[in-house]
Design a protein around this motif. Sequence first.
Motif, mmCIF file in Angstrom:
data_model
loop_
_atom_site.group_PDB
_atom_site.id
_atom_site.type_symbol
_atom_site.label_atom_id
_atom_site.label_comp_id
_atom_site.label_asym_id
_atom_site.label_seq_id
_atom_site.Cartn_x
_atom_site.Cartn_y
_atom_site.Cartn_z
ATOM 1 N N GLN A 1 0.775 -1.168 0.067
ATOM 2 C CA GLN A 1 -0.034 0.100 0.197
ATOM 3 C C GLN A 1 0.982 1.326 0.060
ATOM 4 O O GLN A 1 0.648 2.209 -0.841
ATOM 5 C CB GLN A 1 -0.845 0.052 1.272
ATOM 6 N N SER B 1 1.029 4.295 -3.025
ATOM 7 C CA SER B 1 0.758 5.609 -2.971
ATOM 8 C C SER B 1 2.121 6.244 -3.543
ATOM 9 O O SER B 1 1.819 7.291 -4.245
ATOM 10 C CB SER B 1 0.862 5.762 -1.234
ATOM 11 N N VAL C 1 -2.476 6.902 3.939
ATOM 12 C CA VAL C 1 -2.392 5.651 3.927
ATOM 13 C C VAL C 1 -2.078 4.921 5.081
ATOM 14 O O VAL C 1 -2.788 3.937 5.596
ATOM 15 C CB VAL C 1 -1.342 5.148 2.850
ATOM 16 N N ARG D 1 -5.120 3.307 8.246
ATOM 17 C CA ARG D 1 -5.115 1.916 8.669
ATOM 18 C C ARG D 1 -4.610 1.339 9.881
ATOM 19 O O ARG D 1 -4.886 0.356 10.319
ATOM 20 C CB ARG D 1 -4.536 1.002 7.332
#
Length: 299
Positions: free
Chosen positions: A182, A186, A200, A204
């Motif tokens: 992830q 990004s 990001v 999370r």
Amino acid sequence: MAAETGDQTVDERESEFGQISRTKDVAFRWLTLAAALVGILSLAILLAYVTVDAVGWLDWQFLTSAPHPNPFEAGIFPALIGSIALMLLIALVTFPLGVGAAIYLEEYASDGPLTTFIQINIANLAGVPSVVYGLLGLGLFVSLIGFGFGTLLVAAFTVALLILPIVIISAQEAIRAVPDSQRQASYGMGATKWQTIRNVVLPRAMPGILTGTILALGRAIGETAPLIMIGAPTTVFGVPNSLLSKVSAMPMQIYTWARYPETEFQYGVVAAGVVTLLVVLLSINSVAILIRNHYQHDQ
């Protein structure tokens, strides 16, 4: 025939092995269930016992009155406000510091001897007895800086130092659990490192960060040793009106009541104080859990 016999022997062995494995699995499951029930039932019995003793003592007069030598007029209001003020100030101190330190260690610090040394010390500090932090607060905030004995600011900073390593470690684990894919996605979209962390990584990791913070605050609200070491009064008769006001907390007030010789103090008033402390703790945890669930639903 020998081959068939051999095949049957292998099948029988596999069946026997599978049966033993299933038996062990069931036994382990029941063992873990029993361990969980022992803790849950013990806590339920203790809570029921305390709640029964608090009946007739926990009322509006108890929640809104100051401590009094007469058990029928005693109240927990100053200690209640003191504990809530302490928790709010501790959360304001530990959350940004703990999360900021975790972000630096996980996202910016390079792997090297210095980072390893810092990580080891943070892990060791999480296991230091609370009375040691009380001595640290006494020497640093009272003697060196001069904030005064037993003030709200000193108490909050001292207990914040106590739970700060726990918040840092839990935040690091939550940040580390975010997949690198992830982050790379990004970066591939042209985002900077800070934009990646803000948009990001942190969203999370926030449920895990909040879980660790909830557990740390649950420990902080019940601490008495650091408050005793910094000279916090066991009983106050007014609510704190500034950061340098004298402050007490519910655990200290409950401990003081338990030392009184009257039976009404040792059972009824103490039980009412314990139930009040548990309600405040569960309320703070519930708010934090709602915030955590909000972040989980947004993902």
